[in-house]
Design a protein around this motif. Structure first.
Motif, PDB file in Angstrom:
ATOM      1  N   UNK A 114     -49.386  -6.472  13.169  1.00  0.00           N
ATOM      2  CA  UNK A 114     -49.428  -5.099  13.670  1.00  0.00           C
ATOM      3  C   UNK A 114     -50.879  -4.637  13.819  1.00  0.00           C
ATOM      4  N   UNK A 115     -51.755  -5.068  12.904  1.00  0.00           N
ATOM      5  CA  UNK A 115     -53.177  -4.778  13.057  1.00  0.00           C
ATOM      6  C   UNK A 115     -53.744  -5.407  14.308  1.00  0.00           C
ATOM      7  N   UNK A 116     -53.339  -6.638  14.576  1.00  0.00           N
ATOM      8  CA  UNK A 116     -53.785  -7.332  15.791  1.00  0.00           C
ATOM      9  C   UNK A 116     -53.389  -6.538  17.029  1.00  0.00           C
ATOM     10  N   UNK A 117     -52.116  -6.098  17.074  1.00  0.00           N
ATOM     11  CA  UNK A 117     -51.650  -5.362  18.239  1.00  0.00           C
ATOM     12  C   UNK A 117     -52.326  -4.002  18.365  1.00  0.00           C
ATOM     13  N   UNK A 118     -52.574  -3.332  17.236  1.00  0.00           N
ATOM     14  CA  UNK A 118     -53.287  -2.055  17.286  1.00  0.00           C
ATOM     15  C   UNK A 118     -54.694  -2.249  17.849  1.00  0.00           C
ATOM     16  N   UNK A 119     -55.332  -3.349  17.456  1.00  0.00           N
ATOM     17  CA  UNK A 119     -56.657  -3.651  17.981  1.00  0.00           C
ATOM     18  C   UNK A 119     -56.638  -3.900  19.470  1.00  0.00           C
ATOM     19  N   UNK A 120     -55.680  -4.697  19.941  1.00  0.00           N
ATOM     20  CA  UNK A 120     -55.582  -4.994  21.374  1.00  0.00           C
ATOM     21  C   UNK A 120     -55.294  -3.728  22.185  1.00  0.00           C
ATOM     22  N   UNK A 121     -54.391  -2.898  21.694  1.00  0.00           N
ATOM     23  CA  UNK A 121     -54.010  -1.697  22.436  1.00  0.00           C
ATOM     24  C   UNK A 121     -55.134  -0.676  22.459  1.00  0.00           C
ATOM     25  N   UNK A 122     -55.874  -0.555  21.355  1.00  0.00           N
ATOM     26  CA  UNK A 122     -57.021   0.341  21.324  1.00  0.00           C
ATOM     27  C   UNK A 122     -58.112  -0.147  22.258  1.00  0.00           C
ATOM     28  N   UNK A 123     -58.329  -1.457  22.291  1.00  0.00           N
ATOM     29  CA  UNK A 123     -59.325  -2.033  23.196  1.00  0.00           C
ATOM     30  C   UNK A 123     -58.967  -1.733  24.648  1.00  0.00           C
ATOM     31  N   UNK A 124     -57.682  -1.812  24.965  1.00  0.00           N
ATOM     32  CA  UNK A 124     -57.251  -1.509  26.334  1.00  0.00           C
ATOM     33  C   UNK A 124     -57.518  -0.046  26.666  1.00  0.00           C
ATOM     34  N   UNK A 125     -57.212   0.853  25.723  1.00  0.00           N
ATOM     35  CA  UNK A 125     -57.491   2.273  25.952  1.00  0.00           C
ATOM     36  C   UNK A 125     -58.976   2.515  26.186  1.00  0.00           C
ATOM     37  N   UNK A 129     -56.358  -3.821   8.919  1.00  0.00           N
ATOM     38  CA  UNK A 129     -57.627  -3.263   9.362  1.00  0.00           C
ATOM     39  C   UNK A 129     -58.639  -4.330   9.734  1.00  0.00           C
ATOM     40  N   UNK A 130     -58.671  -5.405   8.956  1.00  0.00           N
ATOM     41  CA  UNK A 130     -59.594  -6.501   9.245  1.00  0.00           C
ATOM     42  C   UNK A 130     -59.256  -7.167  10.581  1.00  0.00           C
ATOM     43  N   UNK A 131     -57.967  -7.394  10.808  1.00  0.00           N
ATOM     44  CA  UNK A 131     -57.548  -8.033  12.058  1.00  0.00           C
ATOM     45  C   UNK A 131     -57.814  -7.133  13.255  1.00  0.00           C
ATOM     46  N   UNK A 132     -57.540  -5.839  13.112  1.00  0.00           N
ATOM     47  CA  UNK A 132     -57.804  -4.903  14.209  1.00  0.00           C
ATOM     48  C   UNK A 132     -59.291  -4.859  14.544  1.00  0.00           C
ATOM     49  N   UNK A 133     -60.140  -4.815  13.514  1.00  0.00           N
ATOM     50  CA  UNK A 133     -61.594  -4.787  13.730  1.00  0.00           C
ATOM     51  C   UNK A 133     -62.053  -6.039  14.469  1.00  0.00           C
ATOM     52  N   UNK A 134     -61.522  -7.188  14.076  1.00  0.00           N
ATOM     53  CA  UNK A 134     -61.874  -8.468  14.694  1.00  0.00           C
ATOM     54  C   UNK A 134     -61.520  -8.474  16.177  1.00  0.00           C
ATOM     55  N   UNK A 135     -60.304  -8.031  16.498  1.00  0.00           N
ATOM     56  CA  UNK A 135     -59.859  -8.052  17.892  1.00  0.00           C
ATOM     57  C   UNK A 135     -60.704  -7.115  18.755  1.00  0.00           C
ATOM     58  N   UNK A 136     -61.051  -5.958  18.220  1.00  0.00           N
ATOM     59  CA  UNK A 136     -61.888  -5.020  18.972  1.00  0.00           C
ATOM     60  C   UNK A 136     -63.316  -5.540  19.143  1.00  0.00           C
ATOM     61  N   UNK A 137     -63.892  -6.055  18.058  1.00  0.00           N
ATOM     62  CA  UNK A 137     -65.274  -6.528  18.107  1.00  0.00           C
ATOM     63  C   UNK A 137     -65.435  -7.696  19.067  1.00  0.00           C
ATOM     64  N   UNK A 138     -64.446  -8.586  19.106  1.00  0.00           N
ATOM     65  CA  UNK A 138     -64.516  -9.737  20.009  1.00  0.00           C
ATOM     66  C   UNK A 138     -64.503  -9.300  21.475  1.00  0.00           C
TER      67      UNK A 138
END
Length: 445
Positions: A358-369, A16-25
């Protein structure tokens, strides 16, 4: 859910922390919900810090040339992973492995997320999955009961479960270094990355029998048939598989010359530095379900640990994960509700690094959506792609179990390669293919 947020992430662990970071950036507003700190906790956590490490302090091998998890480290760094950056700050000596001071690591992650204006950390327990916004569920293997029930209702699947055991931690100044000695296997590292406690054959046989006889925690009825994950097997369960199982596992003596004899011992117990100051050392591979009093009594029979004082004794908790290969699409989305993504250990990946990836990838894919674009999974020739491929469809559904990243998950090499050159060829191909993938989707920011 407030329209002030673009995505709701449930769970402030590694994923969750990694996903949040990727989206926020990438400029997206994130609500990060973490129940610890709101009055709730789990059986394994001890703090309310984000990305708390509850088992080992090791991210395993950092060798990107010869080890799949080391390659995964490198790939995550190329995508500006917060988890890998924090691990570098909190790093402690561990030979060719990457180990961290767990408190400093969590503090670093927490501070970075708190200081990011696009992330709102809310200490709250979420009992139902929000229906009107993009959601990433990263609640880990100890998902709270109400949310787990809601997940089951939405997936139509029973939870799967396995046991995850925690290794004891010993105070350094209670270790007898007249008996034990510093050394890494095959003399890797700087020579002081591990402390080794030797056993001759008679001592080993007595220790093995005592493991079998020691008083264990009693299982509840609903835990009786839960399978163990092979990569985190309690030491007494390994002992029950045969007299020499431990000598070919966590107690293997090969590559460790006893300075007093110049020879390998019959068996060796290794301890690895657990914090930056070097005051705490964990017993490598000694996850256990023995009762606490039995642990103290038995572990003090290990040469060098006769007067050991324990900062933490071993424990056992039940973990849960979903049947990802049939429930999730290749974008980590729930097939029946595409606004919901899953990330981390709840998907059935295993290990700190894999969970973060996997959190990193979820963040990247959500950002793309959210940006009205789409990115495909990384190629199966890369560590990220191989791991995600296993989770989202390549694994056998009937016997789906937690899995660490390994070269067996990678797409096979197209040309025949000598065994000695195989890993180098796989890693070289992975670097090239990941660089092309990052460039294609302009992910390096």
């Amino acid at each position: 859910m407030s329209k002030d947020y673009d995505v709701h992430i449930i769970g402030g662990g590694l994923a969750g922390s990694e996903a949040a970071w990727q989206l926020a950036r990438r400029g997206f507003k994130v609500r990060l919900s973490e129940m610890r700190g709101s009055g709730d906790t789990t059986p394994a956590h001890q703090t309310d810090g984000l990305a708390e490490l509850v088992c080992s302090n090791s991210f395993r091998s950092d060798d990107a040339e010869n080890n799949a998890v080391g390659l995964l480290h490198q790939e995550m760094r190329s995508l500006s992973s917060l988890v890998m950056a924090a691990a570098e700050i909190a790093k402690v000596p561990a030979g060719s492995a990457l180990a961290v001071d767990r408190d400093l690591f969590s503090e670093t992650v927490t501070k970075e997320l708190e200081n990011n204006g696009n992330i709102d950390i809310v200490r709250e327990r979420i009992d139902e999955i929000p229906a009107d916004v993009p959601v990433i569920i990263a609640t880990g293997p100890l998902t709270a009961t109400n949310l787990a029930n809601d997940i089951m209702a939405k997936t139509g699947e029973d939870r799967l479960a396995f046991f995850d055991a925690i290794a004891p931690i010993v105070y350094h100044d209670s270790i007898d270094l007249d008996v034990a000695w510093y050394a890494s296997r095959w003399d890797k590292g700087d020579g002081k990355d591990y402390i080794n406690c030797p056993m001759d054959e008679a001592q080993y046989r007595a220790f093995h029998q005592a493991l079998l006889d020691a008083e264990k925690t009693e299982f509840k009825e609903w835990e009786m048939n839960t399978p163990y994950f092979e990569g985190c097997m309690p030491i007494e369960v390994m002992a029950a598989r045969g007299l020499d199982t431990l000598r070919f596992g966590p107690m293997k003596p090969v590559g460790l010359d006893n300075p007093k004899t110049g020879r390998w011992m019959h068996a060796v117990v290794q301890l690895r530095q657990d914090n930056k100051q070097g005051t705490l050392w964990n017993m490598v591979g000694f996850q256990t379900k023995m009762k606490h009093a039995a642990q103290v009594e038995l572990f003090r029979t290990i040469p060098g640990l006769e007067k050991a004082e324990f900062a933490r004794l071993g424990g056992l908790h039940r973990n849960t994960f979903i049947r990802s290969p049939i429930l999730l699409d290749r974008q980590l989305r729930l097939k029946t509700a595409p606004n919901i993504r899953f990330a981390g250990q709840i998907t059935g990946c295993e290990g700190y690094v894999e969970s973060s990836a996997v959190g990193l990838m979820a963040g990247l894919m959500t950002a793309a959506d959210l940006g009205a674009t789409r990115i495909e999974q990384p190629p199966g020739t890369t560590a990220l792609g191989a791991l995600l491929g296993h989770i989202t469809g390549d694994a056998h559904v009937d016997d789906y179990q937690p899995m660490n990243v390994n070269f067996g998950l990678f797409a096979p090499l197209e040309e025949k390669t000598h065994k000695k050159q195989r890993k180098a060829a796989i890693t070289a191909r992975a670097r090239a293919d990941l660089a092309e993938w990052i460039g294609r989707y302009k992910l390096a920011i």
